[in-house]
Design a protein around this motif. Structure first.
Motif, short mmCIF file in Angstrom:
data_model
loop_
_atom_site.label_atom_id
_atom_site.label_comp_id
_atom_site.label_asym_id
_atom_site.label_seq_id
_atom_site.Cartn_x
_atom_site.Cartn_y
_atom_site.Cartn_z
N MET A 1 7.02 -10.85 -3.22
CA MET A 1 7.85 -11.28 -4.31
C MET A 1 7.63 -12.78 -4.65
SD MET A 1 11.62 -9.80 -3.90
CE MET A 1 12.01 -10.83 -2.12
N LEU A 2 7.34 -13.76 -3.69
CA LEU A 2 6.94 -14.82 -4.04
C LEU A 2 5.55 -15.11 -4.39
CD1 LEU A 2 8.57 -17.20 -1.05
CD2 LEU A 2 9.62 -16.36 -3.11
N GLU A 3 4.69 -14.49 -4.16
CA GLU A 3 3.38 -14.20 -4.78
C GLU A 3 3.33 -13.95 -6.31
OE1 GLU A 3 0.49 -15.33 -3.84
OE2 GLU A 3 0.44 -15.20 -1.47
N THR A 4 4.10 -12.95 -6.56
CA THR A 4 4.46 -12.56 -7.79
C THR A 4 5.21 -13.62 -8.71
OG1 THR A 4 4.65 -10.12 -7.02
CG2 THR A 4 5.37 -10.83 -9.39
N LEU A 5 6.40 -14.20 -8.07
CA LEU A 5 7.01 -15.32 -8.94
C LEU A 5 6.04 -16.52 -9.31
CD1 LEU A 5 10.29 -15.84 -6.99
CD2 LEU A 5 9.97 -15.09 -9.53
N TYR A 6 5.25 -16.72 -8.34
CA TYR A 6 4.21 -17.90 -8.55
C TYR A 6 3.01 -17.22 -9.45
CZ TYR A 6 0.72 -21.48 -7.84
OH TYR A 6 -0.07 -22.77 -7.80
N GLY A 7 2.31 -16.31 -8.71
CA GLY A 7 1.15 -15.58 -9.24
C GLY A 7 1.28 -15.30 -10.79
N CYS A 8 2.57 -14.73 -11.23
CA CYS A 8 2.62 -14.34 -12.71
C CYS A 8 3.78 -15.22 -13.60
CB CYS A 8 3.09 -12.88 -12.73
SG CYS A 8 1.91 -11.64 -11.87
N SER B 1 15.02 -12.95 -13.13
CA SER B 1 15.47 -11.36 -13.75
C SER B 1 14.39 -10.57 -14.15
CB SER B 1 16.30 -11.46 -14.79
OG SER B 1 15.54 -12.28 -15.96
N GLU B 2 13.06 -11.11 -14.43
CA GLU B 2 11.89 -10.21 -14.63
C GLU B 2 11.34 -9.66 -13.37
OE1 GLU B 2 10.48 -12.70 -18.57
OE2 GLU B 2 9.70 -13.23 -16.69
N LEU B 3 11.69 -10.60 -12.38
CA LEU B 3 11.04 -9.99 -10.87
C LEU B 3 11.97 -8.81 -10.54
CD1 LEU B 3 9.05 -10.75 -8.39
CD2 LEU B 3 11.13 -11.72 -7.42
N LEU B 4 13.20 -8.95 -10.59
CA LEU B 4 14.21 -8.02 -10.08
C LEU B 4 14.10 -6.68 -11.03
CD1 LEU B 4 17.54 -9.93 -9.77
CD2 LEU B 4 16.09 -9.29 -8.04
N ASN B 5 13.78 -6.76 -11.99
CA ASN B 5 13.70 -5.56 -12.97
C ASN B 5 12.18 -4.94 -13.17
OD1 ASN B 5 16.37 -5.36 -13.93
ND2 ASN B 5 16.19 -7.23 -15.10
N LEU B 6 11.31 -5.67 -12.27
CA LEU B 6 9.92 -5.07 -12.15
C LEU B 6 9.78 -3.77 -11.69
CD1 LEU B 6 7.18 -6.15 -13.11
CD2 LEU B 6 6.67 -6.91 -10.86
N LYS B 7 9.06 -2.75 -12.31
CA LYS B 7 9.19 -1.39 -11.98
C LYS B 7 7.78 -0.98 -11.40
CE LYS B 7 13.19 -0.06 -14.81
NZ LYS B 7 13.62 -1.25 -14.97
N LEU B 8 7.99 0.16 -10.58
CA LEU B 8 6.31 0.78 -10.26
C LEU B 8 5.67 1.23 -11.58
CD1 LEU B 8 7.45 3.12 -7.49
CD2 LEU B 8 6.33 0.72 -7.23
N SER B 9 6.20 1.48 -12.49
CA SER B 9 5.72 1.97 -13.64
C SER B 9 5.37 1.04 -14.65
CB SER B 9 6.75 2.83 -14.85
OG SER B 9 7.88 2.41 -14.60
#
Length: 300
Positions: free
Chosen positions: A138-145, A150-158
């Motif tokens: 999660m932290l890698e995604t917050l910083y990496g993207c 809210s966008e992190l929480l709603n990120l889906k596999l699809s």
């Protein structure tokens, strides 16, 4: 009471016509509720269709006693939007907030973390615990993207397009954008998916959400804030940070390393380049370094 009815109508308008998130709608409603409470305390019978500027000025005059200038400006802006909605729906012909000025506030520069501080925070994650791999991803995604919470929480596999090195992000107003994702970021998401998530019992309706809590449900904003605050305590970080700090750091570090401002705007999902330009003021030392390195008259 007519105020309550018009507020409910306005919330439906914000959701359906404006496409705002539940969180944004809640904040707008809370600000308008402050005015309603003020009128109730005065035992005023003025309806939203008839209320005049004088009563609204009185409300605005009382605001500094309870909220700071930034919150005052937000409340005034929200009320202007509410009365513009009433005009739009032909309930009123004028906006009684038009001539009421907001307090002058400076632009607040976002807090940022250094790359070393980000590395320390991620290294402080306890990978021996079941949620460790998830938290790192999660932290890698917050910083990496550069995502909002809210966008992190709603990120889906699809939403994961790893073969194309992109993820699909649903931002404010349900607007979607594609954001590039690095090999490192993909690596930690894949570890979480294959070594942790695959063994979870997932609640019905939450199967497609990427990041899940222990009960197999979508995470909450409060949980992400708690994770970040606890890690800051572990490394004795003195800065007051939140999950949004990773987004600010993402933009600042890209700019410092020569990224184009328009590209950063697209990745952050900012509607206006003006919003992104705040990062031009974050690190003046970097700007001075650029000037000294590239300006033809940098030598005496």
């Amino acid at each position: 009471m007519m105020w309550d009815k018009k507020l409910e109508d306005y919330k439906h308008y914000l959701k359906i016509e404006r496409g705002l998130s539940e969180n944004s709608i809640k904040n707008y409603a809370l600000d308008i509720q402050k005015l309603i409470n003020f009128l109730n305390n005065l035992e005023s019978i003025e309806s939203p269709l008839k209320i005049k500027k004088g009563l609204l000025q009185q409300f605005v005059y009382e605001l500094p006693r309870t909220v700071n200038p930034r919150s005052q400006a937000r409340i005034i802006s929200g009320l202007k939007g509410f009365f513009n909605y009433l005009i739009f729906e032909d309930y009123r012909s004028d906006n009684p907030m038009d001539l009421i000025e907001s307090p002058k506030i400076g632009r607040k520069l976002p807090d940022t973390l250094s790359t070393d501080e980000i590395n320390q925070l991620i290294a402080a994650i306890d990978l021996s615990k079941s949620e460790g791999e998830r938290n790192r991803a999660m932290l890698e995604t917050l910083y990496g993207c550069g995502l909002r919470v809210s966008e992190l929480l709603n990120l889906k596999l699809s939403d994961l397009y790893f073969d194309e090195d992109f993820i699909k992000v649903t931002g404010k107003g349900n607007k979607q954008r594609f954001v590039p994702i690095s090999k490192v970021n993909k690596k930690y998401i894949t570890i979480y998916r294959k070594e942790v998530r695959v063994h979870q019992k997932i609640e019905v309706g939450h199967e497609d959400f990427l990041f899940l809590n222990r009960r197999g449900k979508q995470l909450t904003r409060a949980m992400i804030f708690t994770i970040v605050k606890n890690l800051a305590t572990v490394i004795h970080l003195k800065k007051n940070i939140s999950p949004h700090t990773f987004r600010h750091s993402f933009a600042t570090h890209l700019l410092e390393n020569g990224a184009d401002l328009r590209a950063i705007q697209q990745m952050l999902g900012h509607e206006s380049i003006t919003t992104t330009e705040v990062y031009m003021h974050v690190n003046r030392k970097h700007l001075a370094k650029v000037l000294n390195e590239f300006h033809p008259r940098n030598e005496v």
